[in-house]
Design a protein around this motif. Structure first.
Motif, mmCIF file in Angstrom:
data_model
loop_
_atom_site.group_PDB
_atom_site.id
_atom_site.type_symbol
_atom_site.label_atom_id
_atom_site.label_comp_id
_atom_site.label_asym_id
_atom_site.label_seq_id
_atom_site.Cartn_x
_atom_site.Cartn_y
_atom_site.Cartn_z
ATOM 1 N N GLN A 160 0.823 -1.205 0.000
ATOM 2 C CA GLN A 160 0.000 0.000 0.000
ATOM 3 C C GLN A 160 0.859 1.258 0.000
ATOM 4 O OE1 GLN A 160 -3.927 0.960 0.943
ATOM 5 N NE2 GLN A 160 -3.314 1.024 3.067
ATOM 6 N N GLU A 161 1.959 1.218 0.737
ATOM 7 C CA GLU A 161 2.845 2.369 0.787
ATOM 8 C C GLU A 161 3.364 2.699 -0.607
ATOM 9 O OE1 GLU A 161 6.961 3.964 2.480
ATOM 10 O OE2 GLU A 161 6.596 2.554 0.897
ATOM 11 N N GLU A 163 1.933 2.040 -3.417
ATOM 12 C CA GLU A 163 0.882 2.615 -4.244
ATOM 13 C C GLU A 163 0.648 4.088 -3.892
ATOM 14 O OE1 GLU A 163 -2.098 -0.265 -5.869
ATOM 15 O OE2 GLU A 163 -3.449 1.158 -4.915
ATOM 16 N N LEU A 164 0.702 4.400 -2.588
ATOM 17 C CA LEU A 164 0.485 5.789 -2.174
ATOM 18 C C LEU A 164 1.626 6.683 -2.647
ATOM 19 C CD1 LEU A 164 -0.914 5.342 1.441
ATOM 20 C CD2 LEU A 164 -2.062 6.473 -0.454
ATOM 21 N N LYS A 165 2.824 6.137 -2.692
ATOM 22 C CA LYS A 165 3.963 6.924 -3.170
ATOM 23 C C LYS A 165 3.883 7.141 -4.676
ATOM 24 C CE LYS A 165 7.305 7.474 0.140
ATOM 25 N NZ LYS A 165 8.016 8.710 0.450
ATOM 26 N N LYS A 167 1.208 7.070 -6.451
ATOM 27 C CA LYS A 167 -0.037 7.767 -6.791
ATOM 28 C C LYS A 167 -0.796 7.111 -7.939
ATOM 29 C CE LYS A 167 2.343 11.793 -5.222
ATOM 30 N NZ LYS A 167 3.121 12.954 -5.600
ATOM 31 N N PHE A 169 -3.591 4.313 -8.320
ATOM 32 C CA PHE A 169 -4.439 3.552 -7.416
ATOM 33 C C PHE A 169 -5.225 2.483 -8.141
ATOM 34 C CE2 PHE A 169 -4.373 7.824 -5.335
ATOM 35 C CZ PHE A 169 -3.325 7.481 -4.515
ATOM 36 N N ILE A 172 -5.590 -2.224 -4.492
ATOM 37 C CA ILE A 172 -5.041 -2.058 -3.145
ATOM 38 C C ILE A 172 -5.655 -0.839 -2.468
ATOM 39 C CG2 ILE A 172 -2.929 -1.501 -1.879
ATOM 40 C CD1 ILE A 172 -1.426 -3.206 -3.899
ATOM 41 N N TYR A 173 -5.693 0.267 -3.204
ATOM 42 C CA TYR A 173 -6.217 1.500 -2.636
ATOM 43 C C TYR A 173 -7.670 1.317 -2.203
ATOM 44 C CZ TYR A 173 -7.590 6.385 -2.308
ATOM 45 O OH TYR A 173 -8.061 7.590 -1.866
ATOM 46 N N LEU A 179 -2.767 2.329 6.179
ATOM 47 C CA LEU A 179 -1.404 2.066 6.616
ATOM 48 C C LEU A 179 -1.354 1.909 8.130
ATOM 49 C CD1 LEU A 179 0.869 4.475 4.548
ATOM 50 C CD2 LEU A 179 0.522 2.035 4.259
#
Lengths: 274, 439
Positions: A160-161, A163-165, A167, A169, A172-173, A179
């Motif tokens: 997930q980290e 994917e968030l980095k 950007k 999505f 998972i998002y 987190l």
């Protein structure tokens, strides 16, 4: 097929149905059929699983831990029970099950296809009669379950980290817990696993002193257990004292778990009991 | 029975027209009673929100009469000549009216696709109309159906999920990182309008601790007083970042205000707890390389807008699935509605035939003499057999007509025709207007 095999088969089918339901629900995006189609086969499977373990224990009069079949069945049971404990206040059907249930299912399948011992090896008879052994085995199994959950939570955290980095999505998002939740599950499971491992090693030492000292001295499995304990001690220390968090802590949990799992598996392959 | 719907929404009418045609809550009961006159309109419901005004009505007469009546009602009610708003009106009849209502209730016709408020608004309109006594059998069948379809759309598609505004995306991301926002601290750098909006959203999601850093202290204190926040000086930026979990930066100017060294130092101080930075200033004022630091998540306005676009796209693709559900529901409802209409007609038809047959039997009974029970039964079987065989094609035809739609637009009324047929053969009732014996 005798009755024990039927129980194990029922267990497998129950877990497979629950997993299937979970996949379909997540695929469709919503829980369309409520949680009972998930919970019912899972609980039913767990019931059959428990009965199978009790029967196996009663047949030989000791903890079911000798044959490959018993080891995998017991391990799967411990993982599932701990998973249900973790999920008790959370949604039953969330994505964590997508990681845990396949492992449980795999272990039960291994138990299903492997055969149990018909005769007990003579040299283990005495050891198996010791009252501390069930405790030792129980602690070790729960420690394993705790570390596995910590490992899976860390894996989810990293996925997930990333994917968030990045950007970008997708699945998972939409479906992963936050987190912070991944971190909490990982942290608690780590502490739980470490506590159980400590108790397990403690009871193991008592067992050692009572059983034949020569037979156990210098056993690599004991050295490995102590190394594992030290490793997790360091991880726990850094988390609690230095506040290691996030990515680095997650990576550490993953590497640590994989290394110990690999070591213990190979140790077992070379003929030692856990 | 014909269902008609006349209305205007955000796409067909500018706000100046919508607001003039809107109904205030207080005037609804009276307006509803004025709309439903019992002859042209037998049932009615008015939905009036800031984005739409819709009149849903049931008429026993032709659709044209009903539409004219509703337009006259709107003009009279709002003192507006039809010419001023007629171009903005749309109207739907029967199947299309039902479809429109289902789509509106499910949020598929809303400005923000899939938004949930409209559901409550339709529910309120239904309750108002029911209280005013302008809801009859047809609307009592239709509205609950619309609600259950909207719920189905909500549970079976993701049309209402995923944030579709920059502020709500920011909140959603914050939740993805922190889960519960209540114990989190927000640091606002700058005091622009956009920043204020984002802060409002975060506060609405439960954030309780707010810090404000601004170049001009006066404006910061103003905002702080408004939100109950703490004001920090610009020099203490690093320690402010160390305290915050979510940072919103909205500053004018061309140089970076939040630099990599600020954040790196703050991350050490906060023991690497995750930090979520939202840079909504253009040009950007958070150094982009900050996003490379571990446990730091940096999003600028472009990132957020891109997510909004992706989410809207997702909602649109889910809306296509929702339309399928609505289409099916419309078909099912129209069948239910027609059988509601056709059922009594068929029953009356059968009853009429039986009356005639058994009436004839009684008239001729005296010629039959005494009958044994077997003979009596045989006679009844005989009559019933004749009735069934004669009635069957006609009933099948009625059922078929019900399935395919009762009438063509130019028909007077298929149902009325059947009622006349039945009445014309009834000697006990006065002759109907189509009968030859009438003057």
């Amino acid at each position: 097929m005798d009755r024990a095999d039927l129980l194990l088969l029922g267990t497998t089918i129950g877990y497979a149905l629950a997993l299937l339901h979970l996949i379909v629900s997540l695929w469709l995006g919503r829980m369309r059929f409520g949680r009972w189609p998930f919970a019912l086969p899972l609980i039913g499977g767990l019931g059959a699983h428990t009965i199978w373990l009790v029967r196996a224990a009663m047949r030989f009069g000791h903890v079911p831990i000798i044959s490959t079949q018993e080891v995998f069945a017991l391990l799967a049971w411990a993982i599932l029970v701990y998973y249900l404990f973790v999920q008790r206040k959370r949604r039953w059907t969330d994505v964590l099950g997508l990681f845990v249930l396949p492992i449980v299912l795999l272990f039960v399948l291994v138990a299903l296809v492997s055969t149990g011992f018909k005769l007990l090896p003579q040299e283990l008879e005495d050891l198996l009669r010791m009252p501390a052994l069930p405790l030792h085995i129980g602690f070790m199994m729960l420690a394993y379950a705790g570390f596995l959950l910590a490992f899976l939570a860390a894996l989810m955290y990293l996925l997930q980290e990333r994917e968030l980095k990045r950007k970008r999505f997708g699945f998972i998002y939409r479906y992963f817990p936050s987190l912070s939740t991944c971190e909490t599950i990982g942290h608690r499971s780590l502490l739980f696993g470490f506590l159980m491992l400590t108790f397990g090693i403690g009871t193991g030492i008592i067992l050692l002193r009572r059983s034949d000292p020569v037979f156990w001295r210098g056993d690599p499995i004991i050295v490995l257990a102590l190394i594992t304990w030290l490793f997790y001690l360091i991880v726990v220390h850094y988390r609690l004292a230095a506040g290691w968090r996030g990515r680095r802590a997650a990576l550490l949990l993953i590497v640590g778990f994989l290394a110990t799992a690999a070591v213990f598996t190979s140790a077992r392959l070379f003929g030692h009991i856990l | 029975m014909t269902i008609v719907l006349v209305g205007m929404n955000h796409r067909t009418a500018p706000v100046e027209v919508r607001e003039r045609l809107a109904f205030a809550d207080a005037e609804l009961p009276e307006a509803l009673r004025q709309l439903v006159d019992g002859t042209t309109i037998t049932e009615g419901l008015i939905l009036s929100t800031c984005n739409r005004v819709e009149v849903l009505a049931v008429t026993p007469l032709s659709e044209r009469a009903a539409l004219e009546r509703i337009r006259a009602f709107l003009s009279q009610r709002h003192q507006m000549p039809p010419g001023e708003y007629a171009a903005s009106l749309y109207h739907y009849v029967d199947r299309e009216a039902v479809r429109h209502l289902f789509r509106v209730t499910a949020g598929l016709d809303s400005m923000v696709l899939g938004e949930p408020q409209i559901f409550g608004q339709v529910k309120e309109a239904y309750a108002q109309a029911a209280a005013a006594g302008t809801v009859g059998k047809t609307l009592h069948l239709l509205l609950p159906r619309a609600f259950s379809i909207a719920k189905r759309v909500r549970t079976e598609t993701a049309v209402g999920t995923m944030a579709v505004s920059v502020s709500s995306v920011a909140v959603e991301l914050a939740r993805k990182i922190f889960e519960d926002l209540r114990e989190r601290t927000v640091l606002l750098i700058g005091a622009g309008k956009m920043a204020e909006l984002a802060v409002r959203h975060l506060l609405a999601s439960g954030v309780r601790h707010l810090l404000i850093c601004n170049r001009t202290r006066e404006r910061a204190e103003q905002l702080a007083a408004h939100f109950g926040a703490e004001v920090l000086s610009f020099e203490a930026l690093t320690s402010a970042i160390a305290r915050a979990d979510i940072l919103i930066c909205s500053v004018g100017g061309t140089e970076y205000v939040v630099r990599r060294e600020h954040v790196a130092a703050a991350m050490l101080a906060r023991r690497h707890r995750p930090l979520f930075l939202i840079d909504i200033s253009v040009p950007r004022t958070v150094e982009p390389s900050v996003g490379q630091l571990a446990n730091v998540f940096l999003y600028d306005i472009d990132d957020l807008e891109q997510i909004v676009r992706a989410h809207l796209e997702h909602r649109r693709s889910e809306a296509a699935r929702a339309e399928v559900i609505v289409d099916q529901a419309v078909e099912t409802f129209m069948k239910a509605l027609r059988s509601l209409e056709i059922g009594p007609v068929i029953a009356a038809f059968r009853r009429r035939l039986e009356e005639i047959a058994y009436g004839e039997l009684e008239r001729h009974r005296r010629y039959l003499g005494a009958l044994t029970p077997e003979q009596e039964r045989a006679l009844h079987h005989l009559l019933d057999g004749i009735i069934n065989k004669l009635a069957h094609p006609a009933i099948a035809r009625l059922h078929q007509a019900a399935r395919e739609g009762l009438r063509h637009p130019e028909d007077v009324s298929f149902l009325e025709l059947w009622r006349d047929v039945l009445e014309a053969r009834d000697p006990s009732r006065p002759a109907s207007r189509h009968s030859r014996s009438s003057p």
